[in-house]
Enzyme design. Structure first.
Site, PDB file in Angstrom:
ATOM      1  N   GLU A   1      40.062 137.349  51.926  1.00  0.00           N
ATOM      2  CA  GLU A   1      39.931 137.599  53.350  1.00  0.00           C
ATOM      3  C   GLU A   1      41.150 137.105  54.136  1.00  0.00           C
ATOM      4  O   GLU A   1      41.062 136.152  54.906  1.00  0.00           O
ATOM      5  CB  GLU A   1      38.649 136.930  53.863  1.00  0.00           C
ATOM      6  CG  GLU A   1      37.406 137.568  53.294  1.00  0.00           C
ATOM      7  CD  GLU A   1      36.284 136.576  52.994  1.00  0.00           C
ATOM      8  OE1 GLU A   1      35.237 137.021  52.520  1.00  0.00           O
ATOM      9  OE2 GLU A   1      36.469 135.364  53.205  1.00  0.00           O
ATOM     10  N   PRO A   2      42.285 137.765  53.968  1.00  0.00           N
ATOM     11  CA  PRO A   2      43.477 137.375  54.720  1.00  0.00           C
ATOM     12  C   PRO A   2      43.400 137.843  56.165  1.00  0.00           C
ATOM     13  O   PRO A   2      42.807 138.874  56.470  1.00  0.00           O
ATOM     14  CB  PRO A   2      44.601 138.107  53.976  1.00  0.00           C
ATOM     15  CG  PRO A   2      43.925 139.356  53.465  1.00  0.00           C
ATOM     16  CD  PRO A   2      42.526 138.929  53.099  1.00  0.00           C
TER      17      PRO A   2
ATOM     18  N   TYR B   1      47.714 123.693  68.817  1.00  0.00           N
ATOM     19  CA  TYR B   1      47.977 123.283  67.437  1.00  0.00           C
ATOM     20  C   TYR B   1      49.354 122.635  67.248  1.00  0.00           C
ATOM     21  O   TYR B   1      49.757 122.400  66.103  1.00  0.00           O
ATOM     22  CB  TYR B   1      47.910 124.494  66.495  1.00  0.00           C
ATOM     23  CG  TYR B   1      46.601 125.232  66.496  1.00  0.00           C
ATOM     24  CD1 TYR B   1      45.407 124.586  66.221  1.00  0.00           C
ATOM     25  CD2 TYR B   1      46.555 126.596  66.762  1.00  0.00           C
ATOM     26  CE1 TYR B   1      44.206 125.269  66.205  1.00  0.00           C
ATOM     27  CE2 TYR B   1      45.357 127.293  66.746  1.00  0.00           C
ATOM     28  CZ  TYR B   1      44.189 126.628  66.467  1.00  0.00           C
ATOM     29  OH  TYR B   1      43.002 127.317  66.451  1.00  0.00           O
TER      30      TYR B   1
ATOM     31  N   CYS C   1      49.424 125.613  85.931  1.00  0.00           N
ATOM     32  CA  CYS C   1      49.435 124.234  86.435  1.00  0.00           C
ATOM     33  C   CYS C   1      48.848 123.276  85.403  1.00  0.00           C
ATOM     34  O   CYS C   1      47.783 122.674  85.611  1.00  0.00           O
ATOM     35  CB  CYS C   1      48.681 124.157  87.754  1.00  0.00           C
ATOM     36  SG  CYS C   1      49.527 125.006  89.095  1.00  0.00           S
TER      37      CYS C   1
ATOM     38  N   TYR D   1      46.306 135.315  66.303  1.00  0.00           N
ATOM     39  CA  TYR D   1      45.819 134.248  67.167  1.00  0.00           C
ATOM     40  C   TYR D   1      46.623 134.152  68.457  1.00  0.00           C
ATOM     41  O   TYR D   1      46.837 133.073  68.991  1.00  0.00           O
ATOM     42  CB  TYR D   1      45.813 132.906  66.414  1.00  0.00           C
ATOM     43  CG  TYR D   1      45.000 132.979  65.154  1.00  0.00           C
ATOM     44  CD1 TYR D   1      43.619 133.101  65.203  1.00  0.00           C
ATOM     45  CD2 TYR D   1      45.615 132.991  63.897  1.00  0.00           C
ATOM     46  CE1 TYR D   1      42.870 133.207  64.047  1.00  0.00           C
ATOM     47  CE2 TYR D   1      44.880 133.104  62.745  1.00  0.00           C
ATOM     48  CZ  TYR D   1      43.508 133.216  62.816  1.00  0.00           C
ATOM     49  OH  TYR D   1      42.761 133.332  61.672  1.00  0.00           O
TER      50      TYR D   1
END
Length: 434
Positions: A273-274, A316, A343, A372
């Site tokens: 499942e890449p 991340y 902001c 992502y």
């Protein structure tokens, strides 16, 4: 395939100048290369071809319909983690028989829809999920195909927020409990435990954690078979990383060799499942410089893209290469923080990057943004969601348009006690108050 190259001093997506897309569609904008997506799928399929591994694309990386259909046309199935993703996969033409439903929080409604659809399998994450799935399947008079996802307690050596294969992570069933859960599943009338599954994390560039995890998976399969269970499928998970920095690329043949050594001898149907692997380097986020602010300690390049468009750098601490669209803008790159207009101090896309002098209005490309990026986008600060563009050869199409402010604000609904004539300076008395 590197789909983003300079031609005549201008960065192109395949044969289309990025500057043309910026002019026509506006910025910020995500731009994807269909050719790069197909090339990466083909490379993985070729590496695994002798083992006939079914490739189910993980929609959470990029769930645009055009991206899903591009991969489905190549033969990919889908790995989904919600009813919404399942509906997207179906709408894009993925057959139900090629869809795997993962995720730790499947609701009864989601289970019901997936069972009615006739998906390939559920990846089971907990005992309470097993009990609920059996009840839902019984109410429908069907049998649910299940792969028990176990947690091998292997450190994927990746970012703490994207590792999934250790005991302290919420995913899967601890390996010590897997046999008991599998036996419980086998005793249920409306559950067909077809196999085992695992997924140890995302953005793995060191392959040794796969070897350790797959070895534990193979031992579990042999143990379950010794107890009389018919293990017909093994789900390898995904997580193979991509090259964000330009200095390391995962060897897909080396990954395939690990699967060949550790899992293929089991003789089971194999799935993987890449997600990021297939689409990550096939996209860029195109942005335009708004201002350049030179402070005493920092040079800030303020652009029209922001953390609501690409949250990975602040969420991340992720690295994305950032390059000018016009080549040779300066012969002397020097450090700059590339930041957005939101902001928040966390609104940055890159820090201390060697960037040439750029003028206001200059275009920059943030690379490796195909995974992502858009899927994690938001309208924070009432910013319009970023459009997406797909390029093939010399053509391009807008595959998700930028909404208007009217469409964005029009999603809100006023309660009946806030009429349009309500004076904003007049206090509103609570209902029932004297």
């Amino acid at each position: 395939m590197d789909a983003f190259t300079y031609r005549d001093g201008q960065l192109h997506a395949e044969q289309v100048p990025l500057a043309r897309i910026a002019e026509d569609v506006g910025t910020p904008v995500f731009v994807y290369s269909a050719g790069a997506i197909e090339a990466q799928y083909d490379a993985l399929a070729a590496a695994l071809a002798d083992m006939k591994v079914g490739i189910c694309y993980a929609l959470k990386a990029n769930s645009n319909q055009a991206v899903i259909r591009t991969l489905a046309a190549r033969g990919a199935g889908a790995d989904v983690v919600s009813e919404g993703e399942l509906r997207r996969a179906l709408a894009a033409g993925v057959p139900p028989s090629k869809i795997v439903f993962a995720g730790v929080g499947k609701t009864a409604g989601e289970m019901r829809f997936a069972l009615e659809t006739g998906i390939h399998q559920f990846n089971l994450e907990s005992e309470p999920e097993l009990e609920l799935l059996n009840q839902v399947a019984a109410a429908l008079g069907v049998v649910a195909p299940v792969a028990v996802r176990f947690n091998p307690d292997v450190d994927a050596k990746t970012h703490a927020k994207i590792t999934t294969g250790k005991k302290e992570n919420k995913f899967g069933i601890e390996i010590e409990q897997a046999k008991a859960v599998y036996a419980r599943a086998a005793a249920m009338a409306n559950i067909d435990p077809v196999g085992v599954a695992m997924h140890i994390g995302s953005q793995l560039t060191d392959l040794e954690p796969y070897r350790a995890a797959y070895r534990r998976m193979a031992d579990l399969v042999r143990g379950l078979r010794a107890e009389g269970h018919d293990i017909r499928r093994v789900d390898l998970g995904g997580g193979i990383g991509i090259d964000y920095s330009g200095d390391h690329t995962v060897d897909l043949d080396a990954y395939a060799a690990i699967v060949r050594d550790e899992i293929a001898p089991l003789g089971a149907e194999l799935l993987c499942e890449p997600g990021r692997l297939l689409v990550g380097n096939a996209g860029v986020l195109l942005t335009r410089t708004v201002f350049v602010k030179q402070g005493t300690a920092k040079r800030f390049v303020i652009v029209d893209a922001a953390m609501n468009d690409l949250i990975r750098p602040t969420l991340y601490e992720a690295y994305h290469q950032i390059v000018p669209v016009a080549e040779g803008a300066s012969e002397s790159p020097h450090p700059a923080d590339i930041v957005g207009p939101i902001c928040e101090s966390g609104d940055y896309l890159g820090k201390d990057r060697p960037l040439p002098d750029v003028a206001e209005g200059a275009l920059l490309a943030i690379k490796s943004a195909g995974a992502y990026g858009a899927v994690m986008g938001s309208s924070y600060n009432t910013r319009l969601m970023t459009p997406e563009v797909l390029v093939r050869d010399g053509d391009y199409a807008v595959i998700r348009p930028r909404p208007s402010y009217e469409e964005l604000i029009g999603q809100d609904r006023m309660p009946d006690w806030l009429s349009p004539q309500q004076d904003a300076t007049t206090p509103v008395r609570a209902r029932g108050a004297a």
